[in-house]
Design a protein around this motif. Sequence first.
Motif, short mmCIF file in Angstrom:
data_model
loop_
_atom_site.label_atom_id
_atom_site.label_comp_id
_atom_site.label_asym_id
_atom_site.label_seq_id
_atom_site.Cartn_x
_atom_site.Cartn_y
_atom_site.Cartn_z
N MET A 120 0.89 -1.15 0.00
CA MET A 120 0.00 0.00 0.00
C MET A 120 0.93 1.21 0.00
N SER A 121 1.03 1.84 -1.13
CA SER A 121 2.04 2.89 -1.30
C SER A 121 1.82 4.07 -0.36
N LEU A 122 2.88 4.80 -0.13
CA LEU A 122 2.80 5.99 0.71
C LEU A 122 1.83 7.00 0.11
N GLU A 123 1.75 7.04 -1.21
CA GLU A 123 0.84 7.95 -1.92
C GLU A 123 -0.62 7.59 -1.69
N LEU A 124 -0.86 6.37 -1.19
CA LEU A 124 -2.23 5.92 -0.93
C LEU A 124 -2.47 5.69 0.56
N GLY A 125 -1.62 6.27 1.39
CA GLY A 125 -1.82 6.18 2.83
C GLY A 125 -1.33 4.89 3.45
N GLY A 126 -0.32 4.27 2.86
CA GLY A 126 0.25 3.05 3.43
C GLY A 126 1.22 3.35 4.55
N SER A 127 1.40 2.38 5.44
CA SER A 127 2.35 2.53 6.54
C SER A 127 3.77 2.63 5.99
N PRO A 128 4.52 3.61 6.45
CA PRO A 128 5.88 3.77 5.95
C PRO A 128 6.86 2.69 6.43
N THR A 129 6.66 2.17 7.65
CA THR A 129 7.68 1.31 8.24
C THR A 129 7.22 -0.11 8.60
N SER A 130 5.96 -0.42 8.51
CA SER A 130 5.52 -1.76 8.89
C SER A 130 6.09 -2.81 7.94
N PRO A 131 6.76 -3.83 8.47
CA PRO A 131 7.25 -4.92 7.62
C PRO A 131 6.11 -5.64 6.89
N GLN A 132 4.89 -5.51 7.40
CA GLN A 132 3.74 -6.13 6.74
C GLN A 132 3.23 -5.29 5.58
N ASN A 133 3.84 -4.15 5.36
CA ASN A 133 3.48 -3.32 4.21
C ASN A 133 4.65 -3.17 3.23
N LEU A 134 5.76 -3.81 3.54
CA LEU A 134 6.94 -3.74 2.67
C LEU A 134 7.31 -5.14 2.22
N TRP A 135 7.78 -5.25 0.98
CA TRP A 135 8.24 -6.55 0.50
C TRP A 135 9.26 -6.36 -0.62
N PRO A 136 10.13 -7.38 -0.82
CA PRO A 136 11.12 -7.29 -1.90
C PRO A 136 10.45 -7.58 -3.24
N GLU A 137 10.04 -6.53 -3.91
CA GLU A 137 9.35 -6.67 -5.19
C GLU A 137 10.37 -6.79 -6.32
N PRO A 138 10.31 -7.85 -7.12
CA PRO A 138 11.25 -8.00 -8.23
C PRO A 138 11.15 -6.83 -9.22
N LEU A 139 12.29 -6.41 -9.72
CA LEU A 139 12.30 -5.34 -10.71
C LEU A 139 11.80 -5.84 -12.07
N LYS A 140 12.06 -7.11 -12.38
CA LYS A 140 11.64 -7.67 -13.66
C LYS A 140 10.86 -8.97 -13.42
N THR A 141 9.68 -9.05 -14.00
CA THR A 141 8.89 -10.28 -13.94
C THR A 141 8.33 -10.58 -15.32
N GLN A 142 7.90 -11.81 -15.51
CA GLN A 142 7.28 -12.19 -16.77
C GLN A 142 6.04 -11.32 -17.00
N GLY A 143 5.88 -10.89 -18.20
CA GLY A 143 4.75 -10.03 -18.53
C GLY A 143 4.97 -8.56 -18.23
N GLY A 144 6.15 -8.23 -17.69
CA GLY A 144 6.46 -6.83 -17.41
C GLY A 144 5.82 -6.28 -16.15
N TRP A 145 5.44 -7.14 -15.22
CA TRP A 145 4.75 -6.70 -14.00
C TRP A 145 5.74 -6.40 -12.86
#
Length: 189
Positions: A120-145
């Motif tokens: 939940m991005s900071l621009e949409l009111g997401g928690s800045p520091t909760s580990p439950q709101n942060l994750w290691p998102e791959p930079l490249k995935t199949q389909g360009g996601w």
Amino acid sequence: MLMYKNQTNYLIMGILLFTALPQSAFAGSWHEHWHHHYKNNHIPTFSRQAALPDRHLTPGVRNPKVTQSNIYQTICVRGYTRTIRPPEHYTESLKRKQIRQYGYPAGRNKLWFFEEDHLMSLELGGSPTSPQNLWPEPLKTQGGWGAHTKDRLENRLNHMVCDGQMSLRKAQHLITHNWIKAYRAMYSP
């Protein structure tokens, strides 16, 4: 002979000047270019499923300081996210830990393969520091996601909330439930 002596003097002066300057005057630009080029060309493509976080580890968490009634004092203010973004030392440390938690195998677990992203991005009111709101998102995935595609959706949803076209809760639900599905709904013809 005079010409040779002048060339030697220029060569000696050039060597002295080169060695007197800090290495960063020469090394910084080519090193940064090479490192950027190397990293971009050696980032693996992850499965499409990796573009969505594990819902048990990263369900998304709201920032209790952001509500529908105060969006024009928070998320709709230009530069707001800079005031609440966690420091890099925090997110880098968390990224290392979460890459292990997510079980990425050796060879596919380098820090630069991922962006430690807020579900939940900071621009949409997401928690800045909760580990439950942060994750290691791959930079490249199949389909360009990858991470950069999600950024585009976050910005669009923020504009819609701030323009009164969508409630904050609805935008938060869309981004955390399945951001790929939301992206397709927003950008498909």
